[in-house]
Write a protein that holds these residues in place. Structure first.
Motif, PDB file in Angstrom:
ATOM      1  N   TYR A  52       4.918 -10.132   1.599  1.00  0.00           N
ATOM      2  CA  TYR A  52       4.256 -11.389   1.985  1.00  0.00           C
ATOM      3  C   TYR A  52       3.416 -11.189   3.248  1.00  0.00           C
ATOM      4  CZ  TYR A  52       3.749 -16.351   3.198  1.00  0.00           C
ATOM      5  OH  TYR A  52       3.242 -17.590   3.515  1.00  0.00           O
ATOM      6  N   THR A  53       3.996 -10.524   4.249  1.00  0.00           N
ATOM      7  CA  THR A  53       3.276 -10.309   5.507  1.00  0.00           C
ATOM      8  C   THR A  53       2.112  -9.345   5.327  1.00  0.00           C
ATOM      9  OG1 THR A  53       5.395 -10.575   6.655  1.00  0.00           O
ATOM     10  CG2 THR A  53       3.552  -9.720   7.943  1.00  0.00           C
ATOM     11  N   ALA A  54       2.347  -8.246   4.596  1.00  0.00           N
ATOM     12  CA  ALA A  54       1.295  -7.234   4.416  1.00  0.00           C
ATOM     13  C   ALA A  54       0.102  -7.792   3.655  1.00  0.00           C
ATOM     14  CB  ALA A  54       1.861  -6.018   3.691  1.00  0.00           C
ATOM     15  N   TYR A  55       0.342  -8.758   2.780  1.00  0.00           N
ATOM     16  CA  TYR A  55      -0.762  -9.340   2.017  1.00  0.00           C
ATOM     17  C   TYR A  55      -1.677 -10.162   2.924  1.00  0.00           C
ATOM     18  CZ  TYR A  55      -3.347 -12.180  -1.309  1.00  0.00           C
ATOM     19  OH  TYR A  55      -4.355 -12.804  -1.992  1.00  0.00           O
ATOM     20  N   PHE A  56      -1.094 -11.017   3.755  1.00  0.00           N
ATOM     21  CA  PHE A  56      -1.908 -11.883   4.609  1.00  0.00           C
ATOM     22  C   PHE A  56      -2.331 -11.194   5.908  1.00  0.00           C
ATOM     23  CE2 PHE A  56       0.389 -15.117   2.064  1.00  0.00           C
ATOM     24  CZ  PHE A  56      -0.708 -15.809   1.577  1.00  0.00           C
ATOM     25  N   TYR A  57      -1.473 -10.321   6.442  1.00  0.00           N
ATOM     26  CA  TYR A  57      -1.752  -9.658   7.721  1.00  0.00           C
ATOM     27  C   TYR A  57      -1.391  -8.178   7.572  1.00  0.00           C
ATOM     28  CZ  TYR A  57      -1.003 -14.580   8.873  1.00  0.00           C
ATOM     29  OH  TYR A  57      -1.029 -15.950   8.876  1.00  0.00           O
ATOM     30  N   PRO A  58      -2.280  -7.359   7.026  1.00  0.00           N
ATOM     31  CA  PRO A  58      -1.945  -5.958   6.714  1.00  0.00           C
ATOM     32  C   PRO A  58      -1.360  -5.175   7.891  1.00  0.00           C
ATOM     33  CG  PRO A  58      -4.036  -6.547   5.714  1.00  0.00           C
ATOM     34  CD  PRO A  58      -3.643  -7.706   6.568  1.00  0.00           C
TER      35      PRO A  58
ATOM     36  N   ILE B 160       8.814   0.830   5.554  1.00  0.00           N
ATOM     37  CA  ILE B 160       7.572   1.115   6.285  1.00  0.00           C
ATOM     38  C   ILE B 160       6.535   1.743   5.361  1.00  0.00           C
ATOM     39  CG2 ILE B 160       6.574   2.384   8.226  1.00  0.00           C
ATOM     40  CD1 ILE B 160       9.325   2.248   9.567  1.00  0.00           C
ATOM     41  N   VAL B 161       6.983   2.689   4.527  1.00  0.00           N
ATOM     42  CA  VAL B 161       6.053   3.340   3.595  1.00  0.00           C
ATOM     43  C   VAL B 161       5.430   2.310   2.657  1.00  0.00           C
ATOM     44  CG1 VAL B 161       5.868   4.992   1.694  1.00  0.00           C
ATOM     45  CG2 VAL B 161       7.240   5.555   3.715  1.00  0.00           C
ATOM     46  N   THR B 162       6.252   1.407   2.157  1.00  0.00           N
ATOM     47  CA  THR B 162       5.747   0.361   1.256  1.00  0.00           C
ATOM     48  C   THR B 162       4.716  -0.514   1.959  1.00  0.00           C
ATOM     49  OG1 THR B 162       7.854   0.311   0.063  1.00  0.00           O
ATOM     50  CG2 THR B 162       6.400  -1.598  -0.176  1.00  0.00           C
ATOM     51  N   ALA B 163       5.007  -0.912   3.196  1.00  0.00           N
ATOM     52  CA  ALA B 163       4.077  -1.767   3.946  1.00  0.00           C
ATOM     53  C   ALA B 163       2.762  -1.047   4.221  1.00  0.00           C
ATOM     54  CB  ALA B 163       4.720  -2.208   5.259  1.00  0.00           C
ATOM     55  N   VAL B 164       2.830   0.250   4.550  1.00  0.00           N
ATOM     56  CA  VAL B 164       1.609   1.023   4.825  1.00  0.00           C
ATOM     57  C   VAL B 164       0.738   1.107   3.573  1.00  0.00           C
ATOM     58  CG1 VAL B 164       0.728   3.328   5.357  1.00  0.00           C
ATOM     59  CG2 VAL B 164       2.580   2.357   6.720  1.00  0.00           C
ATOM     60  N   ILE B 165       1.348   1.366   2.422  1.00  0.00           N
ATOM     61  CA  ILE B 165       0.585   1.469   1.165  1.00  0.00           C
ATOM     62  C   ILE B 165      -0.072   0.135   0.821  1.00  0.00           C
ATOM     63  CG2 ILE B 165       0.787   1.833  -1.322  1.00  0.00           C
ATOM     64  CD1 ILE B 165       2.999   3.873  -0.712  1.00  0.00           C
ATOM     65  N   ILE B 166       0.698  -0.946   0.934  1.00  0.00           N
ATOM     66  CA  ILE B 166       0.143  -2.268   0.622  1.00  0.00           C
ATOM     67  C   ILE B 166      -0.994  -2.609   1.582  1.00  0.00           C
ATOM     68  CG2 ILE B 166       0.646  -4.739   0.584  1.00  0.00           C
ATOM     69  CD1 ILE B 166       3.460  -4.035  -0.350  1.00  0.00           C
TER      70      ILE B 166
ATOM     71  N   PHE C 155      -4.294  -0.695   0.682  1.00  0.00           N
ATOM     72  CA  PHE C 155      -5.035  -1.206  -0.470  1.00  0.00           C
ATOM     73  C   PHE C 155      -5.582  -2.610  -0.228  1.00  0.00           C
ATOM     74  CE2 PHE C 155      -2.654   2.162  -2.702  1.00  0.00           C
ATOM     75  CZ  PHE C 155      -3.712   2.770  -3.351  1.00  0.00           C
ATOM     76  N   ILE C 156      -4.843  -3.423   0.516  1.00  0.00           N
ATOM     77  CA  ILE C 156      -5.359  -4.758   0.845  1.00  0.00           C
ATOM     78  C   ILE C 156      -6.627  -4.640   1.692  1.00  0.00           C
ATOM     79  CG2 ILE C 156      -4.908  -6.846   2.188  1.00  0.00           C
ATOM     80  CD1 ILE C 156      -3.569  -6.900  -0.495  1.00  0.00           C
ATOM     81  N   ASN C 157      -6.619  -3.722   2.671  1.00  0.00           N
ATOM     82  CA  ASN C 157      -7.810  -3.522   3.506  1.00  0.00           C
ATOM     83  C   ASN C 157      -8.984  -3.010   2.685  1.00  0.00           C
ATOM     84  OD1 ASN C 157      -6.958  -4.381   6.067  1.00  0.00           O
ATOM     85  ND2 ASN C 157      -5.886  -2.457   6.448  1.00  0.00           N
ATOM     86  N   LYS C 158      -8.726  -2.104   1.736  1.00  0.00           N
ATOM     87  CA  LYS C 158      -9.796  -1.596   0.879  1.00  0.00           C
ATOM     88  C   LYS C 158     -10.387  -2.714   0.032  1.00  0.00           C
ATOM     89  CE  LYS C 158     -10.733   2.267   0.006  1.00  0.00           C
ATOM     90  NZ  LYS C 158     -11.849   3.142   0.463  1.00  0.00           N
ATOM     91  N   ILE C 159      -9.511  -3.537  -0.524  1.00  0.00           N
ATOM     92  CA  ILE C 159      -9.977  -4.649  -1.364  1.00  0.00           C
ATOM     93  C   ILE C 159     -10.806  -5.629  -0.544  1.00  0.00           C
ATOM     94  CG2 ILE C 159      -9.213  -6.667  -2.673  1.00  0.00           C
ATOM     95  CD1 ILE C 159      -6.807  -4.956  -3.590  1.00  0.00           C
ATOM     96  N   ARG C 160     -10.330  -5.959   0.647  1.00  0.00           N
ATOM     97  CA  ARG C 160     -11.047  -6.929   1.479  1.00  0.00           C
ATOM     98  C   ARG C 160     -12.362  -6.362   2.000  1.00  0.00           C
ATOM     99  NH1 ARG C 160      -5.879  -9.675   4.680  1.00  0.00           N
ATOM    100  NH2 ARG C 160      -5.103 -10.801   2.838  1.00  0.00           N
ATOM    101  N   SER C 161     -12.405  -5.056   2.261  1.00  0.00           N
ATOM    102  CA  SER C 161     -13.671  -4.437   2.675  1.00  0.00           C
ATOM    103  C   SER C 161     -14.690  -4.515   1.547  1.00  0.00           C
ATOM    104  CB  SER C 161     -13.437  -2.974   3.072  1.00  0.00           C
ATOM    105  OG  SER C 161     -12.606  -2.887   4.199  1.00  0.00           O
ATOM    106  N   GLY C 162     -14.222  -4.250   0.319  1.00  0.00           N
ATOM    107  CA  GLY C 162     -15.115  -4.362  -0.833  1.00  0.00           C
ATOM    108  C   GLY C 162     -15.593  -5.784  -1.043  1.00  0.00           C
ATOM    109  N   GLU C 163     -14.687  -6.748  -0.857  1.00  0.00           N
ATOM    110  CA  GLU C 163     -15.069  -8.151  -0.999  1.00  0.00           C
ATOM    111  C   GLU C 163     -16.082  -8.550   0.068  1.00  0.00           C
ATOM    112  OE1 GLU C 163     -11.403 -10.240  -0.807  1.00  0.00           O
ATOM    113  OE2 GLU C 163     -10.939  -9.975  -2.939  1.00  0.00           O
ATOM    114  N   ALA C 164     -15.876  -8.062   1.300  1.00  0.00           N
ATOM    115  CA  ALA C 164     -16.807  -8.393   2.387  1.00  0.00           C
ATOM    116  C   ALA C 164     -18.185  -7.804   2.116  1.00  0.00           C
ATOM    117  CB  ALA C 164     -16.260  -7.875   3.718  1.00  0.00           C
ATOM    118  N   LEU C 165     -18.214  -6.558   1.608  1.00  0.00           N
ATOM    119  CA  LEU C 165     -19.496  -5.930   1.283  1.00  0.00           C
ATOM    120  C   LEU C 165     -20.198  -6.690   0.163  1.00  0.00           C
ATOM    121  CD1 LEU C 165     -21.481  -3.594   1.633  1.00  0.00           C
ATOM    122  CD2 LEU C 165     -20.115  -2.276  -0.001  1.00  0.00           C
ATOM    123  N   TYR C 166     -19.443  -7.040  -0.876  1.00  0.00           N
ATOM    124  CA  TYR C 166     -20.017  -7.802  -1.987  1.00  0.00           C
ATOM    125  C   TYR C 166     -20.559  -9.140  -1.502  1.00  0.00           C
ATOM    126  CZ  TYR C 166     -20.002 -11.060  -5.907  1.00  0.00           C
ATOM    127  OH  TYR C 166     -20.347 -12.033  -6.806  1.00  0.00           O
TER     128      TYR C 166
END
Length: 328
Positions: free
Chosen positions: A57-63, A103-109, A112-123
């Motif tokens: 929940y936290t990693a989704y809203f605040y990576p 911690i590993v799970t949070a880092v992975i999430i 990918f959340i940052n990558k998705i949001r960067s792509g959305e921002a570029l689009y």
């Protein structure tokens, strides 16, 4: 209306963020208590899995903060686990591995959340600031789901007015709409489809459309405003038509000569020379001049190359097809 803002010292927190952090803290606290009970009663597979709820929940809203929450949850989980598993080294090692997995799970999430949001921002940047009009509409029904300001301004609509319309309702006449429907039915990807759309004032606006299917339900379409070019072409065609009417009906012979060769002759000249138009086009103009006038004609045409040729007049003898001679 925007979120209310709460102040905590120098920090400002929106109402939405405050509610989310209350949820995160509540979930984490519940997970700690449930884990303690699970360790106390030796209930397997119920303790560490619960911590993934606040972590995800936290990693989704605040990576970034999601990683910190995972680290904190891991420390608390270790503390509770060690308290109930000490001095069993195997059990303590298992607790440590599970805490590291948080911690590993949070880092992975977070990655990918940052990558998705960067792509959305570029689009979003390309979509909103593109010099092309961009429209997304449904494949069935052609309802417009999204458009940028450029397309709306092209037709003098506001974005809100465009979004309540169907794309097919924007075509200027029914025949234009039918052409579009025929093309999109046969070809899912099309470039350079020129047509007319209707503006808010009911005028025609020429556009160049290109589209492709994003998925089975959505079509992405770009529009380039070519209205100015089309109007210029129409004006040029009108002028050419008027010029042709003038030259075709002129009682004076008119020739257009390029590099010494005739590329146009009006009907009056063909009547004057006795040659048909196909016999005139492409021939050297000097071929119609009497040999005795060629030197004078050469001096006369030499002035055509001047940057600002003066209007001059001269008489020459022209050879007709029937071997006659006429002066012009």
């Amino acid at each position: 209306m925007g979120d209310r803002i709460f102040r905590f010292g120098q920090r400002q927190v929106s109402e939405t963020d405050l509610v989310r952090w209350v949820v995160i803290l509540s979930l984490t606290t519940c997970c700690i208590l449930i884990s303690a009970i699970a360790f106390l009663h030796a209930i397997p597979y119920i303790n560490y899995q619960l911590f993934f709820i606040p972590i995800i929940y936290t990693a989704y809203f605040y990576p970034r903060q999601g990683v910190y929450v995972a680290a904190g949850a891991g420390v608390l989980y270790q503390a509770v686990g060690y308290a109930y598993t000490y001095p069993n080294p195997a059990a303590m090692l298992g607790v440590t591995a599970e805490a590291v997995f948080f911690i590993v799970t949070a880092v992975i999430i977070a990655y990918f959340i940052n990558k998705i949001r960067s792509g959305e921002a570029l689009y979003r940047t390309v979509f909103e600031h593109s010099q092309l009009g961009i429209i997304l509409f449904t494949r069935e029904g052609f309802a417009i789901t999204e458009t940028n300001d450029k397309f709306a301004a092209m037709l003098n609509f506001s974005p809100e007015e465009i979004l309540i319309k169907k794309f097919t309702s924007l075509f200027f006449i029914e025949r234009e709409k039918e052409r579009f429907l025929e093309r999109i039915e046969k070809f899912p990807e099309v470039s350079d489809f020129e047509t007319r759309l209707s503006t808010a004032g009911g005028d025609a606006c020429w556009v160049n459309l290109s589209w492709n299917r994003v998925d089975d339900l959505t079509v992405s379409c770009t529009a380039v405003n070519i209205n100015a070019r089309k109007l210029a072409e129409k004006l040029n065609n009108d002028n050419m038509m008027k010029y042709r009417q003038l030259t075709e009906n002129s009682p004076t012979s008119i020739l257009i000569v390029q590099n010494g060769k005739i590329i146009y002759a009006n009907p009056t000249f063909t009547e004057f020379s006795g040659y048909r138009s196909p016999e005139v086009i492409g021939r050297e103009l000097t071929g119609f001049i009497d040999p005795g006038d060629l030197h004078k004609f050469s001096e006369f045409t030499g002035r055509w190359a001047d940057r600002r040729p003066a209007t001059t007049q001269a008489e020459f003898r022209f050879l007709r097809k029937d071997s006659g001679v006429r002066v012009a």
